[in-house]
Design a protein around this motif. Structure first.
Motif, PDB file in Angstrom:
ATOM      1  N   ILE A 175       0.310   4.335  -2.466  1.00  0.00           N
ATOM      2  CA  ILE A 175       0.021   5.695  -2.008  1.00  0.00           C
ATOM      3  C   ILE A 175       1.119   6.650  -2.473  1.00  0.00           C
ATOM      4  O   ILE A 175       0.852   7.736  -2.999  1.00  0.00           O
ATOM      5  CB  ILE A 175      -0.132   5.726  -0.473  1.00  0.00           C
ATOM      6  CG1 ILE A 175      -1.406   4.975  -0.083  1.00  0.00           C
ATOM      7  CG2 ILE A 175      -0.179   7.156   0.037  1.00  0.00           C
ATOM      8  CD1 ILE A 175      -1.498   4.620   1.378  1.00  0.00           C
ATOM      9  N   THR A 176       2.373   6.206  -2.312  1.00  0.00           N
ATOM     10  CA  THR A 176       3.489   7.042  -2.761  1.00  0.00           C
ATOM     11  C   THR A 176       3.345   7.360  -4.240  1.00  0.00           C
ATOM     12  O   THR A 176       3.436   8.518  -4.648  1.00  0.00           O
ATOM     13  CB  THR A 176       4.830   6.318  -2.547  1.00  0.00           C
ATOM     14  OG1 THR A 176       4.829   5.760  -1.242  1.00  0.00           O
ATOM     15  CG2 THR A 176       5.997   7.271  -2.711  1.00  0.00           C
ATOM     16  N   THR A 186       0.772   7.387  -6.110  1.00  0.00           N
ATOM     17  CA  THR A 186      -0.365   8.271  -6.394  1.00  0.00           C
ATOM     18  C   THR A 186      -0.004   9.721  -6.100  1.00  0.00           C
ATOM     19  O   THR A 186      -0.265  10.618  -6.913  1.00  0.00           O
ATOM     20  CB  THR A 186      -1.579   7.863  -5.535  1.00  0.00           C
ATOM     21  OG1 THR A 186      -1.763   6.458  -5.686  1.00  0.00           O
ATOM     22  CG2 THR A 186      -2.812   8.591  -5.967  1.00  0.00           C
ATOM     23  N   ILE A 187       0.622   9.923  -4.939  1.00  0.00           N
ATOM     24  CA  ILE A 187       1.023  11.286  -4.586  1.00  0.00           C
ATOM     25  C   ILE A 187       2.009  11.825  -5.616  1.00  0.00           C
ATOM     26  O   ILE A 187       1.875  12.939  -6.124  1.00  0.00           O
ATOM     27  CB  ILE A 187       1.628  11.333  -3.171  1.00  0.00           C
ATOM     28  CG1 ILE A 187       0.542  11.008  -2.146  1.00  0.00           C
ATOM     29  CG2 ILE A 187       2.248  12.696  -2.895  1.00  0.00           C
ATOM     30  CD1 ILE A 187       1.046  10.823  -0.738  1.00  0.00           C
ATOM     31  N   ASN A 201       0.815  -1.216   0.000  1.00  0.00           N
ATOM     32  CA  ASN A 201       0.000   0.000   0.000  1.00  0.00           C
ATOM     33  C   ASN A 201       0.844   1.260   0.000  1.00  0.00           C
ATOM     34  O   ASN A 201       0.490   2.255  -0.616  1.00  0.00           O
ATOM     35  CB  ASN A 201      -0.912   0.015   1.223  1.00  0.00           C
ATOM     36  CG  ASN A 201      -1.995  -1.027   1.094  1.00  0.00           C
ATOM     37  OD1 ASN A 201      -2.287  -1.479  -0.025  1.00  0.00           O
ATOM     38  ND2 ASN A 201      -2.572  -1.432   2.205  1.00  0.00           N
ATOM     39  N   VAL A 202       1.966   1.181   0.712  1.00  0.00           N
ATOM     40  CA  VAL A 202       2.832   2.364   0.777  1.00  0.00           C
ATOM     41  C   VAL A 202       3.274   2.741  -0.631  1.00  0.00           C
ATOM     42  O   VAL A 202       3.241   3.907  -1.018  1.00  0.00           O
ATOM     43  CB  VAL A 202       4.058   2.086   1.671  1.00  0.00           C
ATOM     44  CG1 VAL A 202       4.954   3.309   1.712  1.00  0.00           C
ATOM     45  CG2 VAL A 202       3.612   1.698   3.068  1.00  0.00           C
TER      46      VAL A 202
END
Ligand code: ATP
Ligand code: MG
Lengths: 409, 234
Positions: free
Chosen positions: A376-377, A379-380, A372-373
């Motif tokens: 999320i990374t 995506t940011i 997930n990290v």
């Protein structure tokens, strides 16, 4: 800000520029694809390394005796160090609260017989704690317990390999096995995640083995685990403290490097962690570089589009579009394209990873996955990338003078 | 409505500078229909751009509906343009991927009017210029005259105080030119102030007043008898 109108404006613009949207999006999708694959690979390596260590608890310390290399306290150099039960009790009492589990190890080589089958294996005298420290998985029956220790019972837990080799189709649990001509009762079968060699061992109460082999109190090794809350520094510090205390007790020069060996998994584990962290950093770096190429590509194409749409922007301004309206339009388009294409790249990468992950299970590369990290990374990073890519073109667009629209072309 | 005093404007290109407007004094009252004439390069468009706040003046004073227009930042200028002014261009300047009604609704979009209301009002204005059946058509599906009528509807959409038209008939044949001028006259009849830049004498005479520019100054400013456009018998 995210009104339906703004979206329809963006869709219009994308629809009327399908090819360019595709080309721009592709560079970003590619960048993210590579980034995610790289991160998944690092994850795979990390899993590979961790798995090799998983043989034993990661907060474990193994202590082996050696020979002194320095004269000390009236003894000459070269004295062999031998642990016994009292040394273990000493550690237990001195470090209560810091210790989690502790066990002696007293090993012998035995010839084992069952029926017509025979084989040579290693037998280890241990405490019940050993199961947790070694992460032994009992497949059938049970492990050594406190009662076995108290009564020095002749019971063994045998590895799966031994079970296969000696017992064939017979269920070993409850059978008697002959070890160096003495009969033991098999109480369980274990497997070990670490390796097959481990499964050629058998475990028996340490007290039993000591009684049968010369009624000794000697032990070969001490294995223990410390409080799992310890961080790396605390773990190293703890193992140093045991070393100091043991050396004092056994009259060993504090500077003697050969008399005791400490195998602290924290130390090795931390080396590997540092290594994989470095790999992560490198692959993030490479991924970013590829992504930058994508960003520059998008920026480039957007600048071109803005040029193409100068007149349109001029007209919009003449009709009352504020600079911010124009910036919003360009930025959102950029963010939208990067996000969608990045998402596609990410999904593709995840699909590839999901496909190959179950197949790949080598010692140094095992089950790569996307956590997930990473998602999320990524995506940011994408949104930021979209903003960055759109920023210069957006400013350019906002600075378009509306008079250009009035000029006949 | 419009008041200009001693307006100067120069363009600088490298070391050269071109003095385009050399002291214009000029005022327009509400409800006027003014034609601005002059030879090519005389500064008609420059004047109109300054009136439209699309360009800055160098010297002089400009009052629009009592508001002094000077050194406005872009956002403020955009607001004034949106509220006070409607533009009609020679080359129509419709947005080609938007339908007729979406083009007309654009000024309302920048006013923050909601979509439903925008569409209603855009259709009303398109009907008033006789394009009721064409609301969903793209500009590429319309004739030149129809495009200019869409542009007029768009200029009307925000209900501006002043309409500025730079050669609105420049790209049209005489029949459609007359249709467009007929529309402009009708809009003026309803009280809207309109300035029309044109080359053509007959177009100029369809206005109520003619201003002649030459070499950056007004050489003639006269009220004329308006020639009403005679509707073509079809
Ligand atoms: N942005 C600009 N930069 C430099 N010179 C300009 C600029 N805009 C106009 N000019 C010059 O200013 C002069 C007046 O131009 P303007 O467009 O106002 O003329 P015009 O009367 O509208 O002519 P036309 O009838 O051909 O449209 C011309 O010589 C033109 O070349
Ligand atoms: Mg002109």
């Amino acid at each position: 800000m995210f009104s339906r109108d703004l979206w329809s404006e963006i869709f219009h613009s994308i629809k009327s520029n399908k090819l360019r949207t595709f080309l721009t999006g592709f560079s970003v999708a590619w960048g993210i694809f590579i980034l995610v694959l790289l991160l998944a690979s690092v994850d795979g390596m990390k899993n590979g390394f961790t798995k090799q260590f998983n043989d034993d608890a990661t907060n474990s310390i193994f202590i082996y005796p050696g020979s002194t290399t320095k004269p000390y306290g009236g003894f000459e150099a070269g004295r062999r160090i031998q642990f016994d039960n009292e040394d273990l009790d000493f550690i237990k009492q001195s470090f209560t609260g810091y210790l989690e589990y502790i066990t002696p190890r007293f090993s012998k080589s035995v010839t084992a017989n069952f029926g017509k089958e025979t084989g040579t294996y290693s037998i280890r005298g241990v405490n019940p704690d050993h199961q947790i420290i070694e992460r032994t998985v009992v497949e059938k029956g049970r492990y050594i317990n406190e009662n076995d220790i108290q009564n020095t019972l002749k019971v063994v837990v045998i590895g799966k390999v031994i079970a296969d080799e000696l017992f064939k189709d017979v269920d070993p649990v409850g059978q008697n096995i002959i070890l160096n001509k003495l009969s033991y009762k098999v109480i369980g079968i274990f497997s070990d995640d670490g390796n097959e060699r481990e499964e050629r061992n058998m475990y028996t109460p340490v007290s039993t083995l000591q009684r049968l082999y010369g009624n000794t109190r000697n032990i070969d090794q001490i294995a223990l685990t410390y409080n799992p809350e310890f961080n790396f520094a605390e773990a190293i510090n703890f193992s140093d403290n045991i070393e100091v205390a043991l050396k004092r007790r056994l009259i060993i020069d504090p500077e003697d490097q050969g008399a005791l060996y400490f195998n602290n998994y924290a130390e090795q584990f931390s080396n590997v962690s540092n290594f994989t962290t470095m790999l992560s950093v490198i692959s993030i770096g490479i991924g970013m570089l590829i992504l930058i190429a994508g960003i520059v590509g998008i920026g480039n194409i957007l600048v071109f589009i803005i040029k193409e749409r100068t007149k349109e922007i001029g007209v919009r301004k003449a009709l009352g579009a504020k600079p911010f309206d124009v910036i919003k339009l360009v930025l959102l388009e950029s963010v939208f394209i990067t996000s969608i294409s990045g998402l596609i790249g990410m999904l593709f990468a995840m699909a590839v990873v999901a496909l190959i992950s179950p197949i790949i299970d080598a010692p140094a590369f095992s089950n790569p996955s996307v956590d997930n990290v990473t998602i999320i990374t990524a995506t940011i990073v994408l949104v930021v990338a979209g903003v960055l890519a759109g920023l210069i073109p957006a400013m350019k667009a906002a600075s378009v003078k509306p008079i250009v629209a009035l000029r006949a072309d | 409505m419009i008041e200009i005093k001693d307006l100067h404007k120069s363009y600088h290109m490298g070391s050269n500078s071109l003095h385009v407007l050399k002291g214009i004094n000029f005022s327009v009252k509400e409800g006027e229909l003014v034609a601005i004439m002059g030879s090519s390069g005389s500064g008609k468009s420059t004047l109109l751009n300054i009136l439209g706040m699309l360009d800055n003046l160098d010297e002089g004073e400009y009052l629009l509906d009592g508001v002094t227009i000077k050194n406005l930042n872009e956002t403020k200028a955009a607001n004034y343009r949106n509220k006070f002014l409607g533009f009609i261009f020679q080359s129509f300047n419709l947005i080609n991927y938007k339908s007729a009604w979406e083009n007309v609704a654009l000024p309302l979009y920048y006013q923050g009017v909601n979509r439903k209301l925008r569409k209603e009002r855009a259709i009303k204005h398109l009907e008033s210029v006789g394009l009721g059946p064409w609301v969903d058509h793209l500009p590429s599906e319309l004739s030149g005259g129809q495009k200019q009528r869409v542009a007029i509807a768009r200029a009307l959409a925000a209900e501006p105080k002043v309409m500025l038209a730079d050669e609105p008939t420049g790209a049209l044949d005489s029949k459609t030119s007359h249709e467009v001028m007929d529309l402009i006259q009708k809009i003026n009849d309803e009280g809207k102030t309109i300035l029309v830049v044109t080359h053509e004498d007959d177009i100029a005479h369809m206005c109520k007043r003619i201003v002649h520019l030459k070499d950056g100054v007004i050489v003639e400013d006269k009220v004329v008898d308006q020639v009403r456009v005679t509707p073509y018998v079809q």
